[in-house]
Design a protein around this motif. Sequence first.
Motif, PDB file in Angstrom:
ATOM      1  N   PRO A  30       1.060   8.908   0.104  1.00 47.33           N
ATOM      2  CA  PRO A  30       0.244   9.910   0.807  1.00 47.33           C
ATOM      3  C   PRO A  30      -1.067   9.319   1.328  1.00 47.33           C
ATOM      4  O   PRO A  30      -1.518   9.673   2.428  1.00 47.33           O
ATOM      5  CB  PRO A  30      -0.040  10.967  -0.272  1.00 47.33           C
ATOM      6  N   ARG A  31      -1.667   8.435   0.555  1.00 43.53           N
ATOM      7  CA  ARG A  31      -2.923   7.835   1.016  1.00 43.53           C
ATOM      8  C   ARG A  31      -2.665   6.954   2.249  1.00 43.53           C
ATOM      9  O   ARG A  31      -3.463   6.969   3.192  1.00 43.53           O
ATOM     10  CB  ARG A  31      -3.549   7.006  -0.114  1.00 43.53           C
ATOM     11  N   ALA A  32      -1.570   6.199   2.227  1.00 46.18           N
ATOM     12  CA  ALA A  32      -1.249   5.376   3.389  1.00 46.18           C
ATOM     13  C   ALA A  32      -1.074   6.254   4.628  1.00 46.18           C
ATOM     14  O   ALA A  32      -1.550   5.924   5.721  1.00 46.18           O
ATOM     15  CB  ALA A  32       0.007   4.550   3.127  1.00 46.18           C
ATOM     16  N   ILE A  33      -0.404   7.393   4.462  1.00 47.03           N
ATOM     17  CA  ILE A  33      -0.210   8.322   5.583  1.00 47.03           C
ATOM     18  C   ILE A  33      -1.567   8.835   6.058  1.00 47.03           C
ATOM     19  O   ILE A  33      -1.846   8.894   7.254  1.00 47.03           O
ATOM     20  CB  ILE A  33       0.691   9.506   5.170  1.00 47.03           C
ATOM     21  N   SER A  34      -2.423   9.172   5.089  1.00 46.34           N
ATOM     22  CA  SER A  34      -3.719   9.743   5.472  1.00 46.34           C
ATOM     23  C   SER A  34      -4.601   8.709   6.159  1.00 46.34           C
ATOM     24  O   SER A  34      -5.586   9.064   6.808  1.00 46.34           O
ATOM     25  CB  SER A  34      -4.434  10.335   4.253  1.00 46.34           C
ATOM     26  N   LEU A  35      -4.255   7.430   6.032  1.00 45.18           N
ATOM     27  CA  LEU A  35      -4.984   6.399   6.781  1.00 45.18           C
ATOM     28  C   LEU A  35      -4.359   6.200   8.160  1.00 45.18           C
ATOM     29  O   LEU A  35      -4.787   5.332   8.923  1.00 45.18           O
ATOM     30  CB  LEU A  35      -4.991   5.072   6.024  1.00 45.18           C
ATOM     31  N   GLY A  36      -3.347   6.979   8.451  1.00 43.65           N
ATOM     32  CA  GLY A  36      -2.749   6.931   9.786  1.00 43.65           C
ATOM     33  C   GLY A  36      -1.517   6.053   9.889  1.00 43.65           C
ATOM     34  O   GLY A  36      -1.036   5.791  10.984  1.00 43.65           O
ATOM     35  N   TYR A  37      -1.001   5.580   8.750  1.00 49.96           N
ATOM     36  CA  TYR A  37       0.208   4.754   8.810  1.00 49.96           C
ATOM     37  C   TYR A  37       1.442   5.629   8.986  1.00 49.96           C
ATOM     38  O   TYR A  37       1.641   6.584   8.240  1.00 49.96           O
ATOM     39  CB  TYR A  37       0.352   3.917   7.537  1.00 49.96           C
ATOM     40  N   ALA A  58       0.837  -1.208   0.000  1.00 57.16           N
ATOM     41  CA  ALA A  58       0.000   0.000   0.000  1.00 57.16           C
ATOM     42  C   ALA A  58       0.868   1.253   0.000  1.00 57.16           C
ATOM     43  O   ALA A  58       0.599   2.212  -0.728  1.00 57.16           O
ATOM     44  CB  ALA A  58      -0.925  -0.017   1.219  1.00 57.16           C
ATOM     45  N   ASN A 117       0.762   4.068  -3.003  1.00 58.99           N
ATOM     46  CA  ASN A 117       0.238   5.415  -2.780  1.00 58.99           C
ATOM     47  C   ASN A 117       0.591   5.862  -1.364  1.00 58.99           C
ATOM     48  O   ASN A 117      -0.213   5.736  -0.437  1.00 58.99           O
ATOM     49  CB  ASN A 117      -1.280   5.402  -2.988  1.00 58.99           C
TER      50      ASN A 117
END
Lengths: 257, 333
Positions: free
Chosen positions: B215-222, B209, B213
């Motif tokens: 930034p998306r992983a970060i935005s999911l809190g990773y 993941a 992507n």
Amino acid sequence: MDTILATEDLTKEFLGFTAVSGVSLNVRRGSIHGLIGPNGAGKTTCFNLLTKFLQPTRGSIRFDGRDITGMKPAEVARLGLVRSFQISAVFPHLTVLENVRVALQRARGRSFDFWRSDKVLGQYDARARALLEDVGLHTHAHLLAGELPYGRKRALEIATTLALDPVMMLLDEPTAGMTHEDVDRIVALVRRVAQGRTVLMVEHNLRVVEGLCDTITVLTRGRVLAEGDYAGVSRNPEVVAAYLGTDPAISGAQAHG
Amino acid sequence: MAVQASALVGAPVNDAPGLLGLSGFGFNRAQSITFLVMLLLVVAGPFFLYPVLLMKLLCFALFACAFNLLIGYVGLLSFGHAMFFGTGGYLAAHAAKVWGLTPELAILVGTAFGAALGAVAGWIAIRRQGIYFAMITLALAQMVYFFYLQAPFTGGEDGIQRVPRGALFGLIDLRADMALYWVVAVIFLAGFLFISRVVHSPFGQVLKAIRENEPRAISLGYRVDDYKLLAFTLSAALAALAGSAKAIVFGIATLTDVYWTMSGEVVLMTLLGGLGTVFGPVAGAAVIVLMQNQLAELGAWVTVIQGIIFVVCVLLFRAGIMGELGRLLKVRL
């Protein structure tokens, strides 16, 4: 009034260009708050500041009673302030089901288990399917996310975000580039998922804003131009002036509103 | 159903599930068959080829697989992996010779130090991406090289020599090449399966993941750096495991294994075999090691030939041996 997200004098300068200037925003808990404005008004920059993908030059951000100004983006997400992106944010080579599961995994654990087979992630399948059913994607669960049509990708993005059970969702243009049919579906979806949460959305489609948002903040050139409900904002002469010629929809709305 | 999904993009890939419980390592049917072929080659190999050559091959294959874990599945190009390979070698050799540890413990010591160095180097390097990441790993590897050149226990230019192979668990004498061969074969297979498991674990899913992507992983809190660091440390530990085993096999640990050219060689092996493929690094290591052996009498020309292979590979066979083969057979290998 119970404010969940509040900014004070939020400012972002890029090498002499001020993208966001002294924005003080108050989002009421449980509301759907719209952020509108012409292109280049600073809406997306604002989103990036709120979710800490950008560091503000000045000003502070409070979320749920906590100062999050100095936090990292992942930490903000963990507090329950979860964003979407303007360009659809899915994991294209993961299946639709796996996309949602990645979020569930973060919220419920096992994301560092490197010695186990990924078959243990099957324990999240039931919840993931329920979330997909919620957004009408359960029949697409085994497709690769990259193969979904655009509108469905946005729905998947929302399902993935919901997997975290966020306190507040930030949606960046959820209906951009969509067909009428898809727009209606997303509007219904946003209204449904907003139950018990707060939503802040950037949106260009003013019909969507009118139908969904309790409060609207209008940005131009990085500043707050007006704030209020749709009827009030759309009658504001400054707003009309800012939009005139750039977006006829609001002057149209003004005429019949 | 995954077949159906791929069919939509017009690249039909046969992704039938794996055989004999190998799907637990994420193997599809083609990969299961390839694994069984590889297993057969590993078992039958020493009856046809010189066991020491094969042990060298297996050590480099594991090294390349460890490197591939990082570049192929996290997208991080380390240009300093020799520091882990060499650290494994030096520490295992020192542990076996000076501390008198049994070979399995010596290898464990080498691996542990490699992992620790990996955690430190990774912590520094993962803050940067792309070419900067590669340059930081290269710089750190050069520092480690000079440390081993100067440190009193490494023997400087001579290296650590005459390292005893010892007896496995203090019981099984490993002086015979065939006895040691089975130990190295087990280490290689265990390491190989471990990497496959990591890639197809819940952790591997997060890595995928992040690569798809970030930034998306970060935005999911990773907290993505934590995942990259763990992957880096695992890769370093496995590279050190390979280096440790090699030191025990040859009874020496020298500067060659920690020099930057060794970092380059593992890049070459992985690219040649197929970056991001499961079996590519093994195939690439086999080609390079066997070629070096066949062409040994040509001396420095081996390097020239390697260079030509590298250029041809990059120009014509971008996907590497296993990548191109997989494309031909419409399977993932």
